[in-house]
Design an enzyme around this catalytic site. Structure first.
Site, PDB file in Angstrom:
ATOM      1  N   SER A 148       0.863  -1.184   0.000  1.00 46.78           N
ATOM      2  CA  SER A 148       0.000   0.000   0.000  1.00 46.78           C
ATOM      3  C   SER A 148       0.896   1.230   0.000  1.00 46.78           C
ATOM      4  O   SER A 148       2.042   1.169   0.469  1.00 46.78           O
ATOM      5  CB  SER A 148      -0.873   0.011   1.267  1.00 46.78           C
ATOM      6  OG  SER A 148      -1.492   1.271   1.448  1.00 46.78           O
ATOM      7  N   TYR A 161      -2.153  -0.568  10.431  1.00 49.86           N
ATOM      8  CA  TYR A 161      -2.238  -0.925   9.008  1.00 49.86           C
ATOM      9  C   TYR A 161      -0.970  -0.473   8.274  1.00 49.86           C
ATOM     10  O   TYR A 161      -0.358  -1.236   7.524  1.00 49.86           O
ATOM     11  CB  TYR A 161      -3.478  -0.267   8.391  1.00 49.86           C
ATOM     12  CG  TYR A 161      -3.675  -0.576   6.925  1.00 49.86           C
ATOM     13  CD1 TYR A 161      -4.297  -1.753   6.514  1.00 49.86           C
ATOM     14  CD2 TYR A 161      -3.228   0.307   5.935  1.00 49.86           C
ATOM     15  CE1 TYR A 161      -4.473  -2.040   5.162  1.00 49.86           C
ATOM     16  CE2 TYR A 161      -3.395   0.024   4.588  1.00 49.86           C
ATOM     17  CZ  TYR A 161      -4.021  -1.143   4.203  1.00 49.86           C
ATOM     18  OH  TYR A 161      -4.185  -1.436   2.854  1.00 49.86           O
TER      19      TYR A 161
HETATM   20  N1  LIG Z   1      -8.563  -0.645  -1.834  1.00 45.64           N
HETATM   21  C1  LIG Z   1      -7.525   0.104  -1.538  1.00 45.64           C
HETATM   22  O1  LIG Z   1      -7.565   1.346  -1.612  1.00 45.64           O
HETATM   23  C2  LIG Z   1      -6.214  -0.532  -1.153  1.00 45.64           C
HETATM   24  C3  LIG Z   1      -5.074   0.273  -1.156  1.00 45.64           C
HETATM   25  C4  LIG Z   1      -3.865  -0.293  -0.797  1.00 45.64           C
HETATM   26  C5  LIG Z   1      -3.795  -1.623  -0.471  1.00 45.64           C
HETATM   27  N2  LIG Z   1      -4.935  -2.384  -0.456  1.00 45.64           N
HETATM   28  C6  LIG Z   1      -4.802  -3.783  -0.096  1.00 45.64           C
HETATM   29  O2  LIG Z   1      -5.385  -4.575  -1.104  1.00 45.64           O
HETATM   30  C7  LIG Z   1      -5.767  -5.825  -0.573  1.00 45.64           C
HETATM   31  C8  LIG Z   1      -7.190  -6.147  -0.996  1.00 45.64           C
HETATM   32  O3  LIG Z   1      -8.054  -5.200  -0.401  1.00 45.64           O
HETATM   33  P1  LIG Z   1      -9.368  -4.678  -1.116  1.00 45.64           P
HETATM   34  O4  LIG Z   1      -9.230  -3.235  -1.307  1.00 45.64           O
HETATM   35  O5  LIG Z   1      -9.706  -5.527  -2.262  1.00 45.64           O
HETATM   36  O6  LIG Z   1     -10.421  -4.860   0.075  1.00 45.64           O
HETATM   37  P2  LIG Z   1     -11.638  -5.878   0.267  1.00 45.64           P
HETATM   38  O7  LIG Z   1     -12.584  -5.751  -0.859  1.00 45.64           O
HETATM   39  O8  LIG Z   1     -12.114  -5.642   1.652  1.00 45.64           O
HETATM   40  O9  LIG Z   1     -10.931  -7.299   0.163  1.00 45.64           O
HETATM   41  C9  LIG Z   1     -10.174  -7.846   1.188  1.00 45.64           C
HETATM   42  C10 LIG Z   1     -10.037  -9.319   0.901  1.00 45.64           C
HETATM   43  O10 LIG Z   1      -9.194  -9.919   1.907  1.00 45.64           O
HETATM   44  C11 LIG Z   1      -9.826 -11.077   2.361  1.00 45.64           C
HETATM   45  N3  LIG Z   1      -9.427 -11.377   3.718  1.00 45.64           N
HETATM   46  C12 LIG Z   1      -9.454 -10.589   4.812  1.00 45.64           C
HETATM   47  N4  LIG Z   1      -9.058 -11.266   5.894  1.00 45.64           N
HETATM   48  C13 LIG Z   1      -8.755 -12.524   5.462  1.00 45.64           C
HETATM   49  C14 LIG Z   1      -8.296 -13.698   6.096  1.00 45.64           C
HETATM   50  N5  LIG Z   1      -8.039 -13.750   7.420  1.00 45.64           N
HETATM   51  N6  LIG Z   1      -8.083 -14.808   5.353  1.00 45.64           N
HETATM   52  C15 LIG Z   1      -8.330 -14.796   4.024  1.00 45.64           C
HETATM   53  N7  LIG Z   1      -8.774 -13.715   3.359  1.00 45.64           N
HETATM   54  C16 LIG Z   1      -8.993 -12.597   4.088  1.00 45.64           C
HETATM   55  C17 LIG Z   1     -11.317 -10.808   2.250  1.00 45.64           C
HETATM   56  O11 LIG Z   1     -12.002 -12.038   2.102  1.00 45.64           O
HETATM   57  P3  LIG Z   1     -12.907 -12.771   3.231  1.00 45.64           P
HETATM   58  O12 LIG Z   1     -13.454 -11.714   4.124  1.00 45.64           O
HETATM   59  O13 LIG Z   1     -13.943 -13.485   2.417  1.00 45.64           O
HETATM   60  O14 LIG Z   1     -11.955 -13.719   3.906  1.00 45.64           O
HETATM   61  C18 LIG Z   1     -11.379 -10.041   0.957  1.00 45.64           C
HETATM   62  O15 LIG Z   1     -11.449 -10.924  -0.146  1.00 45.64           O
HETATM   63  C19 LIG Z   1      -5.573  -5.720   0.943  1.00 45.64           C
HETATM   64  O16 LIG Z   1      -4.342  -6.304   1.307  1.00 45.64           O
HETATM   65  C20 LIG Z   1      -5.521  -4.219   1.166  1.00 45.64           C
HETATM   66  O17 LIG Z   1      -4.812  -3.883   2.315  1.00 45.64           O
HETATM   67  C21 LIG Z   1      -6.138  -1.868  -0.803  1.00 45.64           C
END
Ligand SMILES: NC(=O)c1ccc[n+]([C@@H]2O[C@H](COP(=O)([O-])OP(=O)(O)OC[C@H]3O[C@@H](n4cnc5c(N)ncnc54)[C@H](OP(=O)(O)O)[C@@H]3O)[C@@H](O)[C@H]2O)c1
Length: 257
Positions: A148, A161
């Protein structure tokens, strides 16, 4: 060979953690669209079944597996099942993650552990286990961690985070250094603010609108904005890249004023 052939993933086996929503959902579709057989993994299996159906309807191959990355046992079981179904992994997209918005003084020990166990311990153990599987199978591979911009800079109310993602940045570099001899490349994507469930409540608040004013391109990203960098890192097109952290943030990190 045509340059675009380097992005072809036919015959490759990939696993995407956190594939049940947001970036992981899109990553799985993109990899499958390029010909990879994709294991989609997360805790919400009902959503994974829908995603598997979408991938198959588009002509791809997918396997849905329940996975909790905060459990080493669950990671080992998922990697084992993936191997039994499709063969040894070529690509790990280490994407599962969770967020926490709290002032540092309000963070409890349980809050801290919850963030670290998913965002750091899970990424570490999945990378180590996937690399062992690749080495045992006698083939190289590529590991892509979702870091991130908050792993590279900080903002208020995101301390655990941001620390977990800074650790993912350093983990990426450390593993790249050690795994190169095994022909395993390790890189990270550092997204800025991309509209997904993780931030849907934040982006439309006053604080979110203030954040938008500090993004030079004056927009938040969409999951599709990561398609290019994902395919680059997953494919032979990046065969001389390892240990790289690629920001995709509309220029957000450029302005430190
Ligand atoms: N969106 C942004 O702006 C952004 C920016 C920088 C980095 N990121 C990173 O991108 C990644 C994906 O995030 P996103 O934005 O797509 O958010 P999201 O839609 O909330 O997706 C998060 C995913 O992680 C899974 N997850 C959470 N805890 C878990 C666990 N204990 N075991 C297995 N899976 C787990 C969730 O699946 P389940 O709940 O079904 O397990 C979900 O599929 C994350 O690492 C986040 O930190 C996002």
């Amino acid at each position: 060979m045509r340059v675009l052939d380097k992005f072809d993933l036919k015959g490759r086996v990939a696993i995407v953690t956190g594939a049940s929503s947001g970036l992981g959902w899109r990553f799985a579709q993109v990899l499958a669209g390029q010909g990879a057989r994709v294991v989609v993994a997360a805790r919400r299996t009902d959503r994974l079944k829908t995603l598997k159906g979408e991938i198959e309807a588009a002509g791809g191959e997918a396997l849905a597996l329940e996975l909790d990355v905060s459990s080493t046992r669950s990671i080992l079981a998922a990697l084992d099942q993936a191997k039994k179904h499709f063969g040894a992994l070529d690509i790990l997209v280490n994407n599962a993650g969770r967020a926490l918005e709290k002032w540092a003084l309000d963070v409890s020990p349980d809050d801290w552990r919850a963030i670290m166990s998913t965002n750091l311990d899970g990424v570490w153990f999945a990378a180590q286990s996937a690399a062992r599987q690749m080495i045992e199978a006698g083939k190289g591979g590529t590991i892509i961690n979702t870091a991130s911009v908050l792993g590279l800079g900080v903002s208020k109310i995101t301390t655990p985070y941001a620390i977990s993602k800074a650790a993912v940045v350093q983990l990426t570099r450390a593993l790249a250094l050690e795994f190169a001899r095994h022909d395993i490349r390790v890189n990270a994507i550092a997204p800025g603010y991309i509209r997904t469930e993780i931030n849907q409540h934040f982006l439309d608040t006053e604080a979110g609108r203030n954040m938008l004013r500090r993004v030079p391109q004056r927009r938040f990203g969409e999951p599709e904005d990561l398609d290019g960098v994902l395919l680059l890192l997953a494919s032979d097109a990046s065969s001389f890249m390892t240990g790289s952290i690629i920001t995709v943030d509309g220029g957000q990190l450029l302005d430190i004023s």
